[in-house]
Scaffold this active site. Sequence first.
Site, PDB file in Angstrom:
ATOM      1  N   THR A  64       5.237  -5.062   4.512  1.00 64.90           N
ATOM      2  CA  THR A  64       6.015  -4.262   5.465  1.00 64.90           C
ATOM      3  C   THR A  64       5.649  -4.733   6.867  1.00 64.90           C
ATOM      4  OG1 THR A  64       5.921  -2.418   3.935  1.00 64.90           O
ATOM      5  CG2 THR A  64       6.522  -1.915   6.231  1.00 64.90           C
ATOM      6  N   LYS A 115      -2.661  10.948  -3.185  1.00 66.50           N
ATOM      7  CA  LYS A 115      -1.694  11.618  -4.048  1.00 66.50           C
ATOM      8  C   LYS A 115      -2.124  11.411  -5.493  1.00 66.50           C
ATOM      9  CE  LYS A 115       1.818   7.989  -4.499  1.00 66.50           C
ATOM     10  NZ  LYS A 115       3.235   7.737  -4.479  1.00 66.50           N
ATOM     11  N   GLU A 150       9.396  -4.194  -0.151  1.00 69.88           N
ATOM     12  CA  GLU A 150       8.997  -3.540  -1.401  1.00 69.88           C
ATOM     13  C   GLU A 150       9.040  -2.024  -1.219  1.00 69.88           C
ATOM     14  OE1 GLU A 150       8.133  -4.783  -4.567  1.00 69.88           O
ATOM     15  OE2 GLU A 150       8.367  -2.617  -4.810  1.00 69.88           O
ATOM     16  N   CYS A 188       0.578   3.466   3.510  1.00 74.15           N
ATOM     17  CA  CYS A 188       1.899   3.071   4.021  1.00 74.15           C
ATOM     18  C   CYS A 188       2.462   4.010   5.077  1.00 74.15           C
ATOM     19  CB  CYS A 188       2.882   2.923   2.867  1.00 74.15           C
ATOM     20  SG  CYS A 188       2.478   1.511   1.809  1.00 74.15           S
TER      21      CYS A 188
HETATM   22  P1  NAD Z   1      -3.862  -4.082  -0.117  1.00 74.40           P
HETATM   23  O1  NAD Z   1      -4.825  -4.025   1.003  1.00 74.40           O
HETATM   24  O2  NAD Z   1      -4.111  -3.304  -1.364  1.00 74.40           O
HETATM   25  O3  NAD Z   1      -3.654  -5.599  -0.576  1.00 74.40           O
HETATM   26  C1  NAD Z   1      -3.589  -6.677   0.290  1.00 74.40           C
HETATM   27  C2  NAD Z   1      -4.286  -7.869  -0.397  1.00 74.40           C
HETATM   28  O4  NAD Z   1      -4.045  -9.060   0.358  1.00 74.40           O
HETATM   29  C3  NAD Z   1      -5.784  -7.700  -0.514  1.00 74.40           C
HETATM   30  O5  NAD Z   1      -6.174  -7.860  -1.875  1.00 74.40           O
HETATM   31  C4  NAD Z   1      -6.333  -8.829   0.354  1.00 74.40           C
HETATM   32  O6  NAD Z   1      -7.565  -9.343  -0.118  1.00 74.40           O
HETATM   33  C5  NAD Z   1      -5.225  -9.841   0.281  1.00 74.40           C
HETATM   34  N1  NAD Z   1      -5.207 -10.841   1.360  1.00 74.40           N
HETATM   35  C6  NAD Z   1      -5.447 -10.667   2.679  1.00 74.40           C
HETATM   36  N2  NAD Z   1      -5.307 -11.831   3.331  1.00 74.40           N
HETATM   37  C7  NAD Z   1      -4.966 -12.771   2.420  1.00 74.40           C
HETATM   38  C8  NAD Z   1      -4.671 -14.175   2.487  1.00 74.40           C
HETATM   39  N3  NAD Z   1      -4.699 -14.820   3.643  1.00 74.40           N
HETATM   40  N4  NAD Z   1      -4.371 -14.809   1.347  1.00 74.40           N
HETATM   41  C9  NAD Z   1      -4.343 -14.154   0.161  1.00 74.40           C
HETATM   42  N5  NAD Z   1      -4.603 -12.830   0.045  1.00 74.40           N
HETATM   43  C10 NAD Z   1      -4.911 -12.144   1.148  1.00 74.40           C
HETATM   44  O7  NAD Z   1      -2.454  -3.673   0.502  1.00 74.40           O
HETATM   45  P2  NAD Z   1      -1.143  -3.163  -0.275  1.00 74.40           P
HETATM   46  O8  NAD Z   1      -1.160  -1.698  -0.394  1.00 74.40           O
HETATM   47  O9  NAD Z   1      -0.956  -3.994  -1.480  1.00 74.40           O
HETATM   48  O10 NAD Z   1      -0.033  -3.514   0.814  1.00 74.40           O
HETATM   49  C11 NAD Z   1       0.370  -4.827   1.063  1.00 74.40           C
HETATM   50  C12 NAD Z   1       1.642  -4.799   1.886  1.00 74.40           C
HETATM   51  O11 NAD Z   1       2.671  -4.168   1.122  1.00 74.40           O
HETATM   52  C13 NAD Z   1       1.553  -3.987   3.170  1.00 74.40           C
HETATM   53  O12 NAD Z   1       2.367  -4.570   4.130  1.00 74.40           O
HETATM   54  C14 NAD Z   1       2.122  -2.635   2.760  1.00 74.40           C
HETATM   55  O13 NAD Z   1       2.639  -1.922   3.845  1.00 74.40           O
HETATM   56  C15 NAD Z   1       3.215  -3.072   1.815  1.00 74.40           C
HETATM   57  N6  NAD Z   1       3.612  -2.081   0.829  1.00 74.40           N
HETATM   58  C16 NAD Z   1       2.667  -1.418   0.116  1.00 74.40           C
HETATM   59  C17 NAD Z   1       3.059  -0.481  -0.812  1.00 74.40           C
HETATM   60  C18 NAD Z   1       2.044   0.341  -1.560  1.00 74.40           C
HETATM   61  O14 NAD Z   1       2.447   1.340  -2.176  1.00 74.40           O
HETATM   62  N7  NAD Z   1       0.773   0.002  -1.546  1.00 74.40           N
HETATM   63  C19 NAD Z   1       4.420  -0.209  -1.013  1.00 74.40           C
HETATM   64  C20 NAD Z   1       5.363  -0.930  -0.301  1.00 74.40           C
HETATM   65  C21 NAD Z   1       4.943  -1.862   0.629  1.00 74.40           C
END
Ligand code: NAD
Length: 436
Positions: free
Chosen positions: A121, A325, A146, A262
């Site tokens: 995002t 949640k 997503e 998020c």
């Molecule tokens: P998260 O912190 O759980 O996961 C991010 C991952 O990226 C981590 O495992 C981290 O180690 C890895 N990472 C960081 N830098 C990296 C690099 N250079 N190369 C490879 N890996 C790397 O975060 P998340 O909740 O999975 O969210 C990720 C994105 O998705 C965000 O932008 C979030 O807003 C979006 N998003 C999340 C959700 C959700 O429900 N969690 C839903 C929709 C969108």
Amino acid sequence: MRLSVIGCGYLGAVHAAAMASIGHEVVGVDVDERKVEALSRGEAPFFEPGLAEILREGVASGRLRFTTDMAEVRGSAVHFVGVGTPQKRDGYAADLTFVRAAFDGLRPYLSADDVVAGKSTVPVGTAAELAPSISETGAVLVWNPEFLREGWAVQDTVDPDRLVVGIPDGEAGERAAQVLREVFHPSVAKGTPFIVTDYATAELVKVSANAFLATKISFINAMAEIAEVTGADVTTLADAIGHDARIGRRFLGAGIGFGGGCLPKDIRAFAARAEELGQGQSVAFLREVDAINLRRRARAVELVVEALDGAVHGKRIAVLGAAFKPHSDDIRDSPALDVAVQLRGLGADVVVTDPEALDNARRVHPQLEYTDERDDALRDADAVVMVTEWDLYRRELSPEHAASLARGRVVVDGRNGLDAAAWKAAGWDYRGMGRR
Ligand code: NAD
């Protein structure tokens, strides 16, 4: 198809496993070695219903593997980028450091006609800014936001309610959209809306959806505040307005509000981006949405203090829930933990329980006392605070059983999820959010 997923957190690990489950060959890349080791063993590094099963199956089938070595993405037709975009430490804007690092890491391994699909995002304008950084490789950038919900992430990824793809103008963009149609073939075949648009719209669809949901929650919580000073009942109000199909009852549960990785950071980043664009006034209401949301946490604490006649110091308080949640172990910006921390700050002897989130909670708030057992938390409690709507607390805890363990008879229902009449009938001083 051969796919790569860069960033294997809550979004990426589920995406990688879900793509393998629909038949693709997937390599997941993350910089976190421990996470990669767990994933490679087929173990979910966090709690998400259904994830462990598809991970195990994917890894066992040989279609799914994980690595820290970016070079292994070579040869993938599509590279999904799902790294984190947290709030900046010194402001409200999104921190794009991880996204930029992921693109820098990926660039040397891209080939002509590869599709890079951003899933993180991001603030509107990010895809347009990143596209030139990979254009020399001949790869095409699309943005594919997503919408998964933690707790339902596997189902939402395998069978989303819509797919959105932001593409650049021209034939290469159209071709890339076609490639994504093939990736998501099962959903496309069953008629899931597949919306192809420009970068800015795709980015905005995501943040505006979250802004809308956050606003809906804060709207009902604002009504809860009015209900509290007028003697009205916000739950009845929500039921009544929810019957209007234009309004709908979902996301109208008043309580201690939203949290997680998020909604809070996304509305702040949206407001910050709008200001950068000179259009801050358009989403200035999001500041209020945020403020209402945070006030409700403080209100739950106030209810406990009031119920204990102002004497919280040294009182034993059972906090039921730590995750932001149910069906998740995610404690990022968790309202539940915030309430626990605030009560601890007032000198209460707080004991927190949660079926899944305690390891994460312990790491971030070591000052709190924790127990895996709900009943141990309830034992000798002067007050009980329900802050995460796990069935274990909402449906499976009878007020009579709670009364047999607790010392006091105060219950604060931070999610308006308990059967108020039953708790009152069992002798509890029940206090809900925005309820008489
Ligand atoms: P998260 O912190 O759980 O996961 C991010 C991952 O990226 C981590 O495992 C981290 O180690 C890895 N990472 C960081 N830098 C990296 C690099 N250079 N190369 C490879 N890996 C790397 O975060 P998340 O909740 O999975 O969210 C990720 C994105 O998705 C965000 O932008 C979030 O807003 C979006 N998003 C999340 C959700 C959700 O429900 N969690 C839903 C929709 C969108």
